[in-house]
Write a protein that holds these residues in place. Structure first.
Motif, PDB file in Angstrom:
ATOM      1  N   TYR A 211      20.870  48.745  47.614  1.00 58.89           N
ATOM      2  CA  TYR A 211      21.089  49.527  46.494  1.00 58.89           C
ATOM      3  C   TYR A 211      22.453  49.571  46.290  1.00 58.89           C
ATOM      4  N   ILE A 212      23.041  49.480  45.129  1.00 63.98           N
ATOM      5  CA  ILE A 212      24.363  49.409  45.050  1.00 63.98           C
ATOM      6  C   ILE A 212      24.980  50.148  44.012  1.00 63.98           C
ATOM      7  N   TYR A 213      26.173  50.810  44.401  1.00 65.67           N
ATOM      8  CA  TYR A 213      26.675  51.828  43.333  1.00 65.67           C
ATOM      9  C   TYR A 213      28.015  51.314  42.988  1.00 65.67           C
ATOM     10  N   ILE A 214      28.452  51.293  41.921  1.00 64.43           N
ATOM     11  CA  ILE A 214      29.755  50.613  41.480  1.00 64.43           C
ATOM     12  C   ILE A 214      30.755  51.864  41.002  1.00 64.43           C
ATOM     13  N   VAL A 215      31.900  52.214  41.786  1.00 66.93           N
ATOM     14  CA  VAL A 215      32.454  53.188  41.350  1.00 66.93           C
ATOM     15  C   VAL A 215      33.926  52.817  40.858  1.00 66.93           C
ATOM     16  N   ILE A 221      29.832  53.478  37.507  1.00 69.37           N
ATOM     17  CA  ILE A 221      29.681  52.762  36.321  1.00 69.37           C
ATOM     18  C   ILE A 221      28.728  52.080  36.180  1.00 69.37           C
ATOM     19  N   GLY A 222      28.018  51.835  37.371  1.00 72.16           N
ATOM     20  CA  GLY A 222      26.886  50.832  37.472  1.00 72.16           C
ATOM     21  C   GLY A 222      26.206  50.916  38.822  1.00 72.16           C
ATOM     22  N   GLN A 223      24.676  50.889  38.668  1.00 70.09           N
ATOM     23  CA  GLN A 223      24.059  51.039  39.862  1.00 70.09           C
ATOM     24  C   GLN A 223      22.804  50.234  39.899  1.00 70.09           C
TER      25      GLN A 223
END
Ligand SMILES: Nc1ncnc2c1ncn2[C@@H]1O[C@H](COP(=O)(O)OP(=O)(O)O)[C@@H](O)[C@H]1O
Ligand SMILES: [Mg+2]
Lengths: 267, 257, 156
Positions: A211-215, A221-223
Motif C-alpha cells: 500500500y502506498i501513501y504519497i505525501v 495527495i494520493g493513496q
C-alpha cells in the motif's frame, strides 16, 4: 481495527514557523509493507521520528497497537521502542564497534543472555543479510550497501514488530538496491513484520509495497495499492510518478514573491 | 530601542534555556553512575581515552613547569640567601595553584575537546538518535560513563602533575643548582600542610566537574553539522578554560584567606 | 574490551594513587616521622620571632628534632615551645642552651641547641623527658636590631 498496527489521526506538526503536516491521517496495516513516498524535504523522516516518539506533534494522535505515542510517559515510550526498529538513512552504525558488536548491541542492552547465545543470534542475523564474513570489520571499512545491510541486521536483532526504513535505496548502486529490495520483502514475509518504507524511488517502492501513501504539500495527495496509484488521474500523483520537474508540486521551497525579494532588499 | 530590548530578552531566554538543557544533562549523568555489570567496561574504556591518553602531556608539562619554577625561584631567592625556601615555594605553587589549574587547562584541551567532538559526531551521524530508537538512553550509555571518567581521572592527573613537578624542581634545584637536599625536603615538609593537598584536590575535583560537564554538554547540544561540531569543540575548550580560571579565583578566595 | 586497555588503566590508577601518597608523605609533613621515637622538652622564650610548628631543632647543623607545639603561658604570657627530640639524642645536659636562629638573612627560623656539659659534682644532670630548658635566647627580630642600631648611632 485489529489488523492495523499504527494509526495516525489528524496529525499536525510544525517546525519552527513552518507547517510540515496539516491534519494528515493514515493507517499502517499489520504484516504488510506500507510505503510513504514524496519529494525530498517534505517531511518523510520527520514522520518516522514522530512514530518513534522522538518528536512531538502539535496535535493529533499516533496510535501504536492502541497506545497513543505522544502521550506516553518516558518509560512507557522506551518499552514501545523495544518493539520498533528504525533503519536510519545513514545507517547510523556505532563507529567505535565492529559489525558484530553493533548487531549484538541491542541484545546486550535489553537482555541478560549469556555471550554464547548472543553470538548465535548475531550470526543468524548477519547470515540473513549476508555479512557473516564481515563481522570483524569496523563500519568505516564497509561499503555503503554493506553498511546499510549491517544496520538492517542490527534493526532486526531483537525481532521487532515494526521496522521503519528511512530511504533504504538512496545512494545505492543497482545491485545493492536489488539486494535491499529483496531483503525488505523477505524479512517482511518470513518474519511476519510490519514494514514502513519511506522513499522517493518510485520504481523500487512500486515493486514491494502493498500500500502506498504519497505525501506532498503537508497532506496526503494520493493513496492505494501500486496498481491503483498507476491508474490515478490526479495531476499531482501523475507528476510524482512520472518524475516531471515542475507541475502542481512546486519546485520551489515556499517563499515570498520573487519580485518582492529582489526589489524589497530586506530578508 | 524596543528592538534592542527584544534582542536582550531573546539572548537572555536563550542563555537560560541552554543552562536548563545543561542542567538536565548533568542531572541524568550524575544519576546514571555506571553500575558494576554493564557500566564498568564502558567506564574503563573512557578512563583509558580520557585519562591514560592524557598522561604524556601531563607528565611532560609537569616536569618542565617544575624545572622552570625551580630555576626562576632560585634566581630570586638566592639574592636573599633564602634558597632554603625553594622547596616550599615550588611545592606550594604546584599543590595549591599550578597542579589543579594547569592540569584542568591541559585536560580541557586534550580530553575535553575530544569528548565534545566525539559526542558531536555521534549526534551528527545519528548514532545517538538510533540509540534512542533502540530504547537505549544515550545519556546513560554515552554521556554518563564519559562524565564519570572525567571526574575520576582529572584529580589523579593533577596529583601526578604536582608530583612530577616537584621531582623536576628537585632535579634543577638540588641536582643542578646545589641546594642542599636535606634542606630542600625538610623545609618543604615544614611549610606544606596536609591541608594544602586537600585544598588542591578539592580544586582539582571542582575543575574536573566543570570541564567534563561543559565538554559533554557542548557535544550533546551541538548543531549536528561539521561546522556545528567544530564550533562546539572550540567553545568547549574556551568556555571550560575561562570557567576554570574564574572558579580558581573564587576557590582560592574561600580557601586561603 | 582489550587486555591492553585494562592494563593501561590499572597502571594509570596506580600511578595516580602513588602520586597522592607520595605527596602526602614526602611533601607535606603529616607527622609520621619521629612520631613515636621522640621525647618532649619544653622551653620558655621571651620572643619566638618567626618560629613555627615543625621548625627544626639543630645541633651544629644536624636536625635532632622538631617543634611540635607553640602556646602562651597562661600566667606570664610568654611563649612556651614544645620540642620533639629524636630518641637517639637523649643525653643532653641540663646546662643546654637554646637560641632561635635564622638561616640566611630572610630564611627559615630554627632552634639552635648548644649542648652543655654534664657535671655530677656541680649537680648538673641529664635532661629528662618533659623537663624545661632554662637557658633560652630569644629570636633576633630584624626590625628591633635595626632600631637599636639607629638609636645607638644617633646617641653618638
Ligand atoms: N532539526 C531540524 N530543525 C529544523 N527543521 C528541520 C529539521 N530537520 C528537518 N527539518 C525540516 O523539516 C523538513 C522535513 O525534513 P525531513 O523529514 O528530513 O524530509 P525528508 O525526509 O522528506 O527529506 C525539511 O524541509 C527540513 O528543512
Ligand atoms: Mg529524509
Amino acid at each position: 481495527m485489529s489488523d492495523t498496527l499504527v494509526e495516525i489521526k489528524n496529525l499536525t506538526f510544525n517546525r519552527e514557523e513552518r507547517c510540515i503536516y496539516n491534519g494528515i491521517s493514515l493507517n499502517i496495516p499489520k504484516g504488510k509493507v506500507t510505503a510513504i513516498m514524496g519529494p525530498s524535504g517534505i517531511g518523510k523522516t520527520t514522520l518516522l521520528r514522530l512514530i518513534g516518539g522522538q518528536l512531538k506533534p502539535a496535535s493529533g494522535d499516533i496510535l501504536f497497537a492502541g497506545q497513543n505515542i505522544p502521550e506516553l510517559s518516558r518509560s512507557a515510550l522506551y518499552e514501545i521502542r523495544k518493539r520498533i526498529s528504525m533503519l536510519f538513512q545513514s545507517g547510523a552504525l556505532f563507529t567505535d564497534m565492529s559489525v558484530f558488536d553493533n548487531v549484538a548491541f541491542p541484545i546486550r542492552e535489553h537482555t541478560k543472555l549469556p555471550e554464547n547465545i548472543i553470538e548465535k543470534m548475531v550470526m543468524m542475523k548477519l547470515e540473513v543479510v549476508g555479512l557473516r564474513g564481515a563481522r570483524h570489520l569496523k563500519p568505516s571499512e564497509l561499503s555503503g550497501g554493506m553498511a546499510r545491510r549491517a544496520a538492517l541486521a542490527r534493526a532486526i536483532a531483537l525481532d521487532p514488530e515494526l521496522i521503519l526504513y528511512d530511504e533504504p535505496f538512496a545512494g545505492q548502486d543497482p545491485i545493492s538496491m536489488g539486494v535491499i529490495v529483496r531483503l525488505i520483502k523477505d524479512l517482511n514475509d518470513a518474519l511476519g513484520l510490519t514494514s514502513v518504507v519511506v522513499s522517493h524511488d518510485v520504481h523500487e517502492v512500486m515493486s514491494i509495497a502493498d500500500y502506498i501513501y504519497i505525501v506532498a504539500e503537508q497532506k496526503i495527495i494520493g493513496q492505494g495499492t501500486p496498481d491503483e496509484i498507476r491508474a490515478q488521474q490526479s495531476p499531482l500523483v501523475r507528476q510524482f510518478i512520472k518524475g516531471e520537474h515542475d507541475g502542481p508540486v512546486p519546485f520551489h521551497f515556499p517563499a515570498k514573491d520573487f519580485k518582492d525579494d529582489l526589489l524589497g532588499g530586506k530578508l | 530601542m524596543i528592538k534592542r530590548f527584544g534582542q536582550l530578552g531573546h539572548t537572555t531566554l536563550e542563555l537560560l534555556a541552554g543552562l536548563g538543557r545543561a542542567l538536565i544533562i548533568l542531572l541524568s549523568a550524575i544519576t546514571h553512575m555506571p553500575n558494576i555489570r554493564k557500566g564498568y567496561p564502558l567506564f574503563v574504556k573512557q578512563v583509558y581515552s580520557v585519562g591514560v591518553l592524557s598522561l604524556i602531556i601531563i607528565i611532560v608539562s609537569g616536569l618542565f613547569i617544575g624545572m622552570v619554577l625551580a630555576l626562576q625561584g632560585h634566581g630570586v631567592l638566592i639574592d636573599y640567601g633564602a634558597e632554603a625556601s625553594l622547596g616550599p615555594m615550588v611545592a606550594l605553587s604546584l599543590l595549591r595553584e599550578l597542579g589543579p589549574v594547569v592540569t584542568a587547562l591541559l585536560f580541557a584541551g586534550r580530553a575535553g575537546s575530544a569528548l565534545t567532538a566525539e559526542i558531536g559526531l555521534m549526534k551528527a551521524t545519528e548514532q545517538l538518535s538510533s540509540m534512542e530508537m533502540m530504547a537505549v538512553d544515550p545519556l546513560r550509555r554515552v554521556i554518563a560513563p564519559r562524565f564519570w571518567a572525567g571526574l575520576f581521572c582529572m584529580p589523579l592527573l593533577a596529583a601526578i602533575f604536582s608530583m612530577v613537578g616537584i621531582f623536576g624542581s628537585h632535579l634543577v634545584g638540588v641536582v643542578w643548582l646545589g641546594v642542599d637536599q636535606g634542606t630542600f625536603w625538610s623545609v618543604m615538609q615544614g611549610d606544606v600542610d596536609f591541608a594544602d593537598i586537600v585544598n588542591g584536590t578539592i580544586k582539582a575535583v571542582s575543575f574536573a566537574f566543570v570541564v567534563t560537564w561543559i565538554a559533554v554538554f557542548k557535544g550533546y547540544d551541538c548543531v549536528p553539522t561539521s561546522e556545528g561540531i567544530s564550533r562546539a569543540t572550540t567553545s568547549s575548550v574556551v568556555q571550560a578554560s575561562l570557567v576554570v580560571l574564574g572558579l580558581d579565583f573564587i576557590l582560592t578566595a574561600i580557601m586561603f584567606t | 574490551m582489550s587486555k591492553k586497555i585494562e592494563i593501561w588503566v590499572g597502571f594509570f590508577v596506580a600511578l595516580g594513587i602513588a602520586a597522592f601518597v607520595s605527596l602526602a608523605l614526602n611533601v607535606a609533613n603529616s607527622g609520621i616521622q619521629g612520631g613515636d621515637n621522640s621525647y618532649q622538652l619544653y622551653a620558655k622564650f621571651d620572643n619566638i620571632g618567626g618560629l613555627k610548628v615543625r621548625s627544626p631543632i639543630k645541633v651544629g647543623g644536624v636536625v635532632v628534632g622538631r617543634i611540635s607545639d607553640i602556646r602562651l603561658d597562661a600566667e606570664d604570657y610568654l611563649p612556651i615551645v614544645t620540642l620533639d627530640i629524636y630518641e637517639e639524642y637523649n643525653q643532653f645536659s641540663e646546662a643546654t642552651s637554646l637560641s632561635i636562629l635564622t638561616a640566611g638573612l630572610l630564611g627559615e627560623q630554627y632552634i639552635g641547641l648548644e649542648p652543655g656539659f654534664v657535671d655530677e659534682e656541680l649537680g648538673i644532670g641529664i635532661l629528662q623527658p618533659n623537663d624545661y630548658v632554662e637557658d633560652t635566647k630569644s629570636a633576633i627580630v630584624l626590625e628591633e636590631l635595626i632600631g637599636q642600631f639607629l638609636f645607638s648611632q644617633s646617641e653618638d
